[in-house]
Design an enzyme around this catalytic site. Sequence first.
Site, PDB file in Angstrom:
ATOM      1  N   SER A  51      44.577  39.553  37.704  1.00 27.58           N
ATOM      2  CA  SER A  51      42.907  38.710  36.557  1.00 27.58           C
ATOM      3  C   SER A  51      44.586  37.199  37.965  1.00 27.58           C
ATOM      4  CB  SER A  51      41.995  38.705  36.724  1.00 27.58           C
ATOM      5  OG  SER A  51      41.191  39.525  37.399  1.00 27.58           O
ATOM      6  N   LYS A  93      44.464  35.720  41.282  1.00 17.06           N
ATOM      7  CA  LYS A  93      43.425  34.944  41.609  1.00 17.06           C
ATOM      8  C   LYS A  93      43.018  34.001  41.847  1.00 17.06           C
ATOM      9  CE  LYS A  93      40.644  38.934  39.351  1.00 17.06           C
ATOM     10  NZ  LYS A  93      39.422  39.094  38.572  1.00 17.06           N
ATOM     11  N   TYR A 125      43.463  41.861  47.909  1.00 19.94           N
ATOM     12  CA  TYR A 125      43.065  41.489  46.982  1.00 19.94           C
ATOM     13  C   TYR A 125      44.053  42.191  45.888  1.00 19.94           C
ATOM     14  CZ  TYR A 125      40.240  41.601  42.721  1.00 19.94           C
ATOM     15  OH  TYR A 125      40.194  41.944  41.734  1.00 19.94           O
ATOM     16  N   TYR A 149      37.466  34.157  31.436  1.00 16.02           N
ATOM     17  CA  TYR A 149      36.152  35.007  31.712  1.00 16.02           C
ATOM     18  C   TYR A 149      35.183  34.625  30.906  1.00 16.02           C
ATOM     19  CZ  TYR A 149      39.589  37.805  34.078  1.00 16.02           C
ATOM     20  OH  TYR A 149      40.745  38.215  35.221  1.00 16.02           O
ATOM     21  N   VAL A 201      44.268  42.235  32.978  1.00 11.50           N
ATOM     22  CA  VAL A 201      43.503  43.077  32.641  1.00 11.50           C
ATOM     23  C   VAL A 201      45.339  43.974  31.986  1.00 11.50           C
ATOM     24  CG1 VAL A 201      41.542  43.691  33.009  1.00 11.50           C
ATOM     25  CG2 VAL A 201      43.573  44.412  34.731  1.00 11.50           C
TER      26      VAL A 201
HETATM   27  O1  DON Z   1      40.107  44.335  40.379  1.00 16.85           O
HETATM   28  C1  DON Z   1      40.584  44.453  39.096  1.00 16.85           C
HETATM   29  O2  DON Z   1      39.353  45.229  38.437  1.00 16.85           O
HETATM   30  C2  DON Z   1      41.461  44.227  38.564  1.00 16.85           C
HETATM   31  N1  DON Z   1      42.978  44.031  39.929  1.00 16.85           N
HETATM   32  C3  DON Z   1      41.594  42.813  38.513  1.00 16.85           C
HETATM   33  C4  DON Z   1      40.722  42.143  36.989  1.00 16.85           C
HETATM   34  C5  DON Z   1      41.806  41.622  36.197  1.00 16.85           C
HETATM   35  O3  DON Z   1      42.632  41.497  35.708  1.00 16.85           O
HETATM   36  C6  DON Z   1      40.192  40.881  35.169  1.00 16.85           C
HETATM   37  N2  DON Z   1      40.625  40.709  34.203  1.00 16.85           N
HETATM   38  N3  DON Z   1      40.921  40.583  33.218  1.00 16.85           N
END
Ligand code: DON
Length: 315
Positions: A71, A74, A199, A251, A269
């Site tokens: 993430s 992003k 993505y 988050y 994550v």
């Molecule tokens: O879409 C997903 O679930 C992961 N590619 C990214 C999630 C992420 O890092 C959210 N986290 N804390």
Amino acid sequence: MPKMEERLPHLVEQLDGWIEKSKSLCQHGKVASYIPELAKGNQAALGIHLIDGYGNEAMAGDASTVFTLQSISKVFSLLLALMDHGEQLVFDKVGMEPTGDSFNSMLKLELVQPGIPFNPLINAGAIAISSLITGASQQHKLDRVLDFFRLISGNEQLNYNEAVYQSELQTADLNRSMAYFLKDKGVIEQSVDDVLDVYFHHCSIDATCKDLARMGLLLAYNGYDPIRGKQLVPKRYVQIAKSFMVTCGMYNASGQFAIQAGIPAKSGVSGGILTLIPGAVGIGVIGPALNSKGNSIAGVDLLEKLSQHYDLSIF
Ligand code: DON
């Protein structure tokens, strides 16, 4: 309290000690496994890398660990979309508000602005943003994304991690369902598979704490790279990105992190956290063991301790 330049050398000298103070928390977290390839992360690892505007670097712990951006990417896909289209079009597709829900929640997709994700840092918002990356072909889009990450990290070696990409592709039912919802509402106009391909690719870029620190430095200097002496991203867009980092970057723990650490940050994550001291330092942290909100358990503790001890809060 002495000025930042006077506080930094002390922080750097004590870095190993700060890692030691937070490291024991790793055992209380969990390495993400919903993307099976991420389960290979080292539960016990904790590392940090700092870079200032003169190119001075400091690192401690497991800073050389390689992990995927997840993430954290992003923030930068948002910057690329803003550079491709400008603010108006981007904010036709995503909102500006935190959700207070987990990063992969669909709960609010039908509320307030029907179909439009609340912000670009939740999964639904980032998927909508991925649909805005321009390119003459799918391959061109992927090349542009990778080139942008190489540019802002100053690391020509950055690359997609094919194993993580494949793993994510195969376990993507929730993201896929969000993307179909967004397509139905007209938020996404292209094929769902192509949008998700962009993505998943930007989430699966391999990096180290040094790469995060370098990207954080660019944000700390509002889009200006002090090491190469170049404005790489318009200041206004970086201000937008940093505002989202403060309100949504951790988050549904963003409010708590703002109170305890008070620095713009973005987690992923795989356990990475990118953060910064405005006008001064870029910081990358890795700690794959996560807390219940999906943020690095020891990484958050480390940053909160550093911020409180060295008075780093921007507030
Ligand atoms: O879409 C997903 O679930 C992961 N590619 C990214 C999630 C992420 O890092 C959210 N986290 N804390």
